[in-house]
Enzyme design. Sequence first.
Site, PDB file in Angstrom:
ATOM      1  N   GLU A   1      56.037 -19.534  -7.120  1.00 37.84           N
ATOM      2  CA  GLU A   1      56.724 -19.793  -5.849  1.00 37.84           C
ATOM      3  C   GLU A   1      55.812 -19.615  -4.636  1.00 37.84           C
ATOM      4  OE1 GLU A   1      60.271 -20.703  -5.167  1.00 37.84           O
ATOM      5  OE2 GLU A   1      59.017 -21.217  -3.457  1.00 37.84           O
TER       6      GLU A   1
ATOM      7  N   VAL B   1      53.479 -22.523  -2.531  1.00 37.61           N
ATOM      8  CA  VAL B   1      53.943 -23.548  -1.572  1.00 37.61           C
ATOM      9  C   VAL B   1      54.890 -22.878  -0.579  1.00 37.61           C
ATOM     10  CG1 VAL B   1      55.233 -25.712  -1.332  1.00 37.61           C
ATOM     11  CG2 VAL B   1      53.768 -25.374  -3.326  1.00 37.61           C
TER      12      VAL B   1
ATOM     13  N   ASP C   1      44.038 -28.272   0.966  1.00 36.61           N
ATOM     14  CA  ASP C   1      45.046 -27.240   0.689  1.00 36.61           C
ATOM     15  C   ASP C   1      46.434 -27.892   0.598  1.00 36.61           C
ATOM     16  OD1 ASP C   1      45.871 -24.202   0.845  1.00 36.61           O
ATOM     17  OD2 ASP C   1      47.136 -25.243   2.300  1.00 36.61           O
TER      18      ASP C   1
ATOM     19  N   PHE D   1      43.738  -7.503  -4.986  1.00 37.06           N
ATOM     20  CA  PHE D   1      44.574  -6.645  -4.126  1.00 37.06           C
ATOM     21  C   PHE D   1      44.172  -6.877  -2.671  1.00 37.06           C
ATOM     22  CE2 PHE D   1      46.473  -2.557  -2.681  1.00 37.06           C
ATOM     23  CZ  PHE D   1      47.703  -2.676  -3.309  1.00 37.06           C
TER      24      PHE D   1
ATOM     25  N   GLY E   1      44.714 -15.034  10.311  1.00 39.50           N
ATOM     26  CA  GLY E   1      44.815 -14.880   8.847  1.00 39.50           C
ATOM     27  C   GLY E   1      45.521 -16.018   8.141  1.00 39.50           C
TER      28      GLY E   1
ATOM     29  N   GLU F   1      42.219 -20.458   5.064  1.00 38.56           N
ATOM     30  CA  GLU F   1      41.552 -20.050   3.825  1.00 38.56           C
ATOM     31  C   GLU F   1      40.201 -19.441   4.185  1.00 38.56           C
ATOM     32  OE1 GLU F   1      43.037 -20.556   0.617  1.00 38.56           O
ATOM     33  OE2 GLU F   1      44.653 -20.895   2.031  1.00 38.56           O
TER      34      GLU F   1
ATOM     35  N   LYS G   1      46.691 -21.157  -5.667  1.00 34.76           N
ATOM     36  CA  LYS G   1      46.878 -22.610  -5.713  1.00 34.76           C
ATOM     37  C   LYS G   1      45.876 -23.301  -6.638  1.00 34.76           C
ATOM     38  CE  LYS G   1      46.734 -21.856  -1.386  1.00 34.76           C
ATOM     39  NZ  LYS G   1      46.559 -21.862   0.061  1.00 34.76           N
TER      40      LYS G   1
ATOM     41  N   LYS H   1      49.169 -28.512  -2.688  1.00 36.16           N
ATOM     42  CA  LYS H   1      50.616 -28.236  -2.667  1.00 36.16           C
ATOM     43  C   LYS H   1      51.416 -29.488  -3.036  1.00 36.16           C
ATOM     44  CE  LYS H   1      49.746 -24.536   0.602  1.00 36.16           C
ATOM     45  NZ  LYS H   1      49.453 -24.236   2.013  1.00 36.16           N
TER      46      LYS H   1
HETATM   47  N1  HSE Z   1      45.617 -21.650   4.401  1.00 35.88           N
HETATM   48  C1  HSE Z   1      46.986 -21.878   4.037  1.00 35.88           C
HETATM   49  C2  HSE Z   1      47.723 -22.459   5.245  1.00 35.88           C
HETATM   50  C3  HSE Z   1      47.599 -20.574   3.589  1.00 35.88           C
HETATM   51  O1  HSE Z   1      47.168 -22.466   6.345  1.00 35.88           O
HETATM   52  O2  HSE Z   1      48.845 -22.927   5.079  1.00 35.88           O
HETATM   53  C4  HSE Z   1      48.879 -20.715   2.820  1.00 35.88           C
HETATM   54  O3  HSE Z   1      48.746 -21.487   1.656  1.00 35.88           O
END
Ligand code: HSE
Length: 350
Positions: A153, A156, A224, A12, A210, A213, A129, A228
């Site tokens: 969904e 990505v 990352d 959460f 924010g 990661e 992911k 994807k």
């Molecule tokens: N850390 C990822 C980004 C978050 O910057 O795209 C979304 O997957």
Amino acid sequence: MTTTYRLAMIGFGNVGQGLAEILSRRAAELAAQSGVAFQIVAVCTHSRGSIYNPDGLDAAQLLKSARAGDRFETLDAPHSGWDAPRIIRESNADVIVEISYTDLQTGQPALDYIRQALTAGKHVVTANKGPTALHYPELRRLARENRVSIGVEGTVLSGTPALHLGLSALASAGITRVQGILNGTTNYILTQMENGATYADALAQAQANGYAEADPSGDVDGHDAAAKVVIIANLLLDLPLTLADVRCKGISHITQHDIESAKAAGERWKLIGLVEKRDDDFTASVQPVRLPLAHPLASVGGATNAITYTTDLLGDVTLIGAGAGRVETGYGLLADLLAIHRGHTTHENL
Ligand code: HSE
């Protein structure tokens, strides 16, 4: 008539709170437009405990408690302290919303939670992911065997419908290649460097906003985006790739000098994820590329993401939108919940 789905949320954090916000803000529209209601019955977290009420929890109270940093057990509910496997096994939830932390090495503990949920005959929606990039073909098989759905969904382009679009409207156009800006943090850093910021300052700002990661090396090293690429390959091109198949290079070596020399040549650096299918072969990569300013992906700045599908029948189609964010990723989960309600899933043609 309204159909109600009971949700158990494993995790959460930002994304879970984004979904809870959407569900409490848009309950009336969801009932009117789609004849559906979603009721959170359980919340289970690593750091702030867990609660379960088979008759439903109050989303506004959950959000208040999360924002105050309180433990969930302080809320009034008949059951508390259950761990995730017990909630998956014994709660009355119809759907497990798996949004615990992302581990791109092992996918755990989310991977086991998803396996348990599917085996127990519960639908799963996840923005995680790790398990999706590492084990999607197995999870899809488990879902099919147990006649339930798995929706991914939000993994990505957050809630921008990159997977649903590729699986629905564009599927019959014959997708042969997908490339895009799949990571918001690196795109933000490159854009800020072009505006004169240092790499370190731009990364710190991406963390403060924010997008990054918890461990931003996954962003800047390209892993990352590579995760994807694997998810896109598995879902949209039916290629059983793994992370090891993606040639991966990040942006941490890019200097202010590189940025300036691209600018002087009328070009711009972008971290591009690509997967292409050819007869019995494929190419999959993540790497920084200098794009001419006229290229459709060159104008996509900041944390925004974009994806270009190359198809047999339509040529190139480009989708631009949010790639991260609490409500944006929460919306990806909602899209999967609605797909379950309509009897569709992200692993079958819609
Ligand atoms: N850390 C990822 C980004 C978050 O910057 O795209 C979304 O997957």
